[in-house]
Design a protein around this motif. Structure first.
Motif, PDB file in Angstrom:
ATOM      1  N   GLU A   1       0.836  -1.207   0.000  1.00  0.00           N
ATOM      2  CA  GLU A   1       0.000   0.000   0.000  1.00  0.00           C
ATOM      3  C   GLU A   1       0.869   1.255   0.000  1.00  0.00           C
ATOM      4  O   GLU A   1       0.516   2.277  -0.565  1.00  0.00           O
ATOM      5  CB  GLU A   1      -0.910  -0.005   1.228  1.00  0.00           C
ATOM      6  N   TYR A   2       2.035   1.163   0.632  1.00  0.00           N
ATOM      7  CA  TYR A   2       2.934   2.306   0.704  1.00  0.00           C
ATOM      8  C   TYR A   2       4.372   1.825   0.581  1.00  0.00           C
ATOM      9  O   TYR A   2       4.662   0.643   0.726  1.00  0.00           O
ATOM     10  CB  TYR A   2       2.754   3.085   2.010  1.00  0.00           C
ATOM     11  N   TYR A   3       5.260   2.781   0.292  1.00  0.00           N
ATOM     12  CA  TYR A   3       6.683   2.452   0.211  1.00  0.00           C
ATOM     13  C   TYR A   3       7.487   3.635   0.741  1.00  0.00           C
ATOM     14  O   TYR A   3       7.250   4.781   0.344  1.00  0.00           O
ATOM     15  CB  TYR A   3       7.101   2.146  -1.236  1.00  0.00           C
ATOM     16  N   PHE A   4       8.419   3.340   1.638  1.00  0.00           N
ATOM     17  CA  PHE A   4       9.349   4.331   2.173  1.00  0.00           C
ATOM     18  C   PHE A   4      10.658   4.202   1.408  1.00  0.00           C
ATOM     19  O   PHE A   4      11.297   3.151   1.465  1.00  0.00           O
ATOM     20  CB  PHE A   4       9.618   4.101   3.666  1.00  0.00           C
ATOM     21  N   ILE A   5      11.041   5.234   0.703  1.00  0.00           N
ATOM     22  CA  ILE A   5      12.318   5.218   0.005  1.00  0.00           C
ATOM     23  C   ILE A   5      13.412   5.260   1.071  1.00  0.00           C
ATOM     24  O   ILE A   5      13.406   6.139   1.932  1.00  0.00           O
ATOM     25  CB  ILE A   5      12.425   6.405  -0.964  1.00  0.00           C
ATOM     26  N   PRO A   6      14.347   4.303   1.046  1.00  0.00           N
ATOM     27  CA  PRO A   6      15.381   4.246   2.088  1.00  0.00           C
ATOM     28  C   PRO A   6      16.182   5.544   2.199  1.00  0.00           C
ATOM     29  O   PRO A   6      16.389   6.259   1.214  1.00  0.00           O
ATOM     30  CB  PRO A   6      16.284   3.095   1.629  1.00  0.00           C
ATOM     31  N   SER A   7      16.642   5.814   3.399  1.00  0.00           N
ATOM     32  CA  SER A   7      17.371   7.060   3.667  1.00  0.00           C
ATOM     33  C   SER A   7      18.698   7.130   2.925  1.00  0.00           C
ATOM     34  O   SER A   7      19.251   8.212   2.761  1.00  0.00           O
ATOM     35  CB  SER A   7      17.601   7.223   5.168  1.00  0.00           C
ATOM     36  N   THR A   8      19.217   6.013   2.442  1.00  0.00           N
ATOM     37  CA  THR A   8      20.478   6.021   1.691  1.00  0.00           C
ATOM     38  C   THR A   8      20.298   6.541   0.266  1.00  0.00           C
ATOM     39  O   THR A   8      21.260   6.913  -0.386  1.00  0.00           O
ATOM     40  CB  THR A   8      21.061   4.599   1.606  1.00  0.00           C
ATOM     41  N   VAL A   9      19.063   6.573  -0.215  1.00  0.00           N
ATOM     42  CA  VAL A   9      18.787   6.919  -1.615  1.00  0.00           C
ATOM     43  C   VAL A   9      18.833   8.430  -1.825  1.00  0.00           C
ATOM     44  O   VAL A   9      18.156   9.181  -1.144  1.00  0.00           O
ATOM     45  CB  VAL A   9      17.411   6.363  -2.052  1.00  0.00           C
ATOM     46  N   ASN A  10      19.666   8.844  -2.787  1.00  0.00           N
ATOM     47  CA  ASN A  10      19.698  10.263  -3.160  1.00  0.00           C
ATOM     48  C   ASN A  10      19.367  10.475  -4.636  1.00  0.00           C
ATOM     49  O   ASN A  10      19.388  11.591  -5.130  1.00  0.00           O
ATOM     50  CB  ASN A  10      21.037  10.914  -2.802  1.00  0.00           C
ATOM     51  N   GLU A  11      19.023   9.374  -5.323  1.00  0.00           N
ATOM     52  CA  GLU A  11      18.641   9.479  -6.734  1.00  0.00           C
ATOM     53  C   GLU A  11      17.680   8.333  -7.071  1.00  0.00           C
ATOM     54  O   GLU A  11      17.838   7.219  -6.594  1.00  0.00           O
ATOM     55  CB  GLU A  11      19.888   9.389  -7.614  1.00  0.00           C
ATOM     56  N   ILE A  12      16.706   8.643  -7.911  1.00  0.00           N
ATOM     57  CA  ILE A  12      15.761   7.631  -8.378  1.00  0.00           C
ATOM     58  C   ILE A  12      15.800   7.637  -9.893  1.00  0.00           C
ATOM     59  O   ILE A  12      15.686   8.688 -10.527  1.00  0.00           O
ATOM     60  CB  ILE A  12      14.334   7.920  -7.880  1.00  0.00           C
ATOM     61  N   ASP A  13      15.965   6.458 -10.458  1.00  0.00           N
ATOM     62  CA  ASP A  13      16.033   6.329 -11.905  1.00  0.00           C
ATOM     63  C   ASP A  13      14.706   6.733 -12.537  1.00  0.00           C
ATOM     64  O   ASP A  13      13.638   6.481 -11.977  1.00  0.00           O
ATOM     65  CB  ASP A  13      16.356   4.877 -12.267  1.00  0.00           C
ATOM     66  N   SER A  14      14.782   7.367 -13.675  1.00  0.00           N
ATOM     67  CA  SER A  14      13.572   7.699 -14.411  1.00  0.00           C
ATOM     68  C   SER A  14      12.870   6.380 -14.742  1.00  0.00           C
ATOM     69  O   SER A  14      13.514   5.376 -14.986  1.00  0.00           O
ATOM     70  CB  SER A  14      13.989   8.494 -15.644  1.00  0.00           C
ATOM     71  N   ASP A  15      11.576   6.360 -14.682  1.00  0.00           N
ATOM     72  CA  ASP A  15      10.737   5.183 -14.933  1.00  0.00           C
ATOM     73  C   ASP A  15      10.768   4.155 -13.805  1.00  0.00           C
ATOM     74  O   ASP A  15      10.193   3.078 -13.937  1.00  0.00           O
ATOM     75  CB  ASP A  15      11.107   4.469 -16.238  1.00  0.00           C
ATOM     76  N   ALA A  16      11.412   4.434 -12.698  1.00  0.00           N
ATOM     77  CA  ALA A  16      11.555   3.449 -11.622  1.00  0.00           C
ATOM     78  C   ALA A  16      10.235   2.998 -11.021  1.00  0.00           C
ATOM     79  O   ALA A  16      10.100   1.856 -10.601  1.00  0.00           O
ATOM     80  CB  ALA A  16      12.458   4.000 -10.517  1.00  0.00           C
ATOM     81  N   PHE A  17       9.250   3.874 -10.984  1.00  0.00           N
ATOM     82  CA  PHE A  17       7.969   3.564 -10.341  1.00  0.00           C
ATOM     83  C   PHE A  17       6.788   3.607 -11.309  1.00  0.00           C
ATOM     84  O   PHE A  17       5.676   3.887 -10.904  1.00  0.00           O
ATOM     85  CB  PHE A  17       7.686   4.569  -9.216  1.00  0.00           C
ATOM     86  N   ILE A  18       6.996   3.342 -12.565  1.00  0.00           N
ATOM     87  CA  ILE A  18       5.881   3.437 -13.510  1.00  0.00           C
ATOM     88  C   ILE A  18       4.829   2.378 -13.197  1.00  0.00           C
ATOM     89  O   ILE A  18       5.117   1.196 -13.136  1.00  0.00           O
ATOM     90  CB  ILE A  18       6.358   3.318 -14.962  1.00  0.00           C
ATOM     91  N   LYS A  19       3.614   2.849 -12.953  1.00  0.00           N
ATOM     92  CA  LYS A  19       2.430   2.028 -12.724  1.00  0.00           C
ATOM     93  C   LYS A  19       2.546   1.026 -11.575  1.00  0.00           C
ATOM     94  O   LYS A  19       2.085  -0.099 -11.692  1.00  0.00           O
ATOM     95  CB  LYS A  19       2.025   1.317 -14.010  1.00  0.00           C
ATOM     96  N   PRO A  20       3.108   1.410 -10.438  1.00  0.00           N
ATOM     97  CA  PRO A  20       3.139   0.466  -9.318  1.00  0.00           C
ATOM     98  C   PRO A  20       1.790   0.421  -8.612  1.00  0.00           C
ATOM     99  O   PRO A  20       0.931   1.278  -8.833  1.00  0.00           O
ATOM    100  CB  PRO A  20       4.206   1.060  -8.400  1.00  0.00           C
ATOM    101  N   LEU A  21       1.621  -0.551  -7.751  1.00  0.00           N
ATOM    102  CA  LEU A  21       0.365  -0.731  -7.017  1.00  0.00           C
ATOM    103  C   LEU A  21       0.439  -0.089  -5.642  1.00  0.00           C
ATOM    104  O   LEU A  21      -0.065  -0.645  -4.676  1.00  0.00           O
ATOM    105  CB  LEU A  21       0.049  -2.227  -6.880  1.00  0.00           C
TER     106      LEU A  21
END
Length: 185
Positions: free
Chosen positions: A63-83
């Motif tokens: 239902e939810y997702y916490f991006i880890p605190s180590t992450v400072n960049e997210i790839d383009s298209d990384a979350f396309i159409k997730p649930l």
């Protein structure tokens, strides 16, 4: 459509996350032990250092997702159409990448924390259930078509410190009014 798991062998050194387009049942990703470029945490693919989130499988039933605190960049298209209906950003992240949540059908409320300085083009475009956006960031740039096609979007809070809003950023949304701060150029 039937692909539910994938293993990334040690010899695979590079791939584009959009190779999984249409893999709506993909729930499990594994990576070869001691892979020099990739790692997996809770079935989410990251670079070896855990600083870049590369791909969130579309079939994960969170239902939810916490991006880890180590992450400072997210790839383009990384979350396309997730649930997922809620996404929480890490404090080290300063850019929401292009197409990041494109076409999400479940995201309803979005809180942009003060660490985010850029929302790139199409970041949340076509997220048809998105109703409320709260931007709590200073000197933020909103890219073109960032919220394009968010037909349920009824409310957005834009702080006075927003410096730029790209073309068609709110095109084809459900907004009936919007207050553009004088800081926008």
């Amino acid at each position: 459509e039937k692909l539910s798991k994938i293993h990334i062998p040690k010899r695979l050194k590079q791939f584009d996350s959009n190779i999984f387009e249409g893999c709506y049942n993909l729930k499990e990703i594994t990576v070869a032990k001691d892979h020099e470029k990739y790692q997996v945490k809770e079935n989410v693919l990251f670079d070896k250092e855990g600083k870049k989130l590369l791909f969130y499988p579309r079939g994960l039933q969170n239902e939810y997702y916490f991006i880890p605190s180590t992450v400072n960049e997210i790839d383009s298209d990384a979350f396309i159409k997730p649930l997922i209906s809620s996404l929480y950003f890490s404090n080290d992240l300063n850019t929401i990448s292009e197409n990041m949540m494109f076409g999400n059908k479940y995201l309803t409320t979005l809180y942009i924390p003060n660490t985010i300085k850029t929302i790139e083009s199409y970041s949340f475009a076509m997220s048809e259930s998105l109703e409320t956006v709260i931007i709590d960031s200073e000197n933020i740039v909103i890219g073109s078509k960032a919220f394009y096609g968010c037909s349920s979007l009824k409310s957005i809070t834009i702080p006075d410190s927003v410096t730029e809003i790209g073309s068609y950023a709110f095109y084809s949304t459900g907004l009936t009014s919007i207050n553009i701060p004088s800081s926008v150029t």
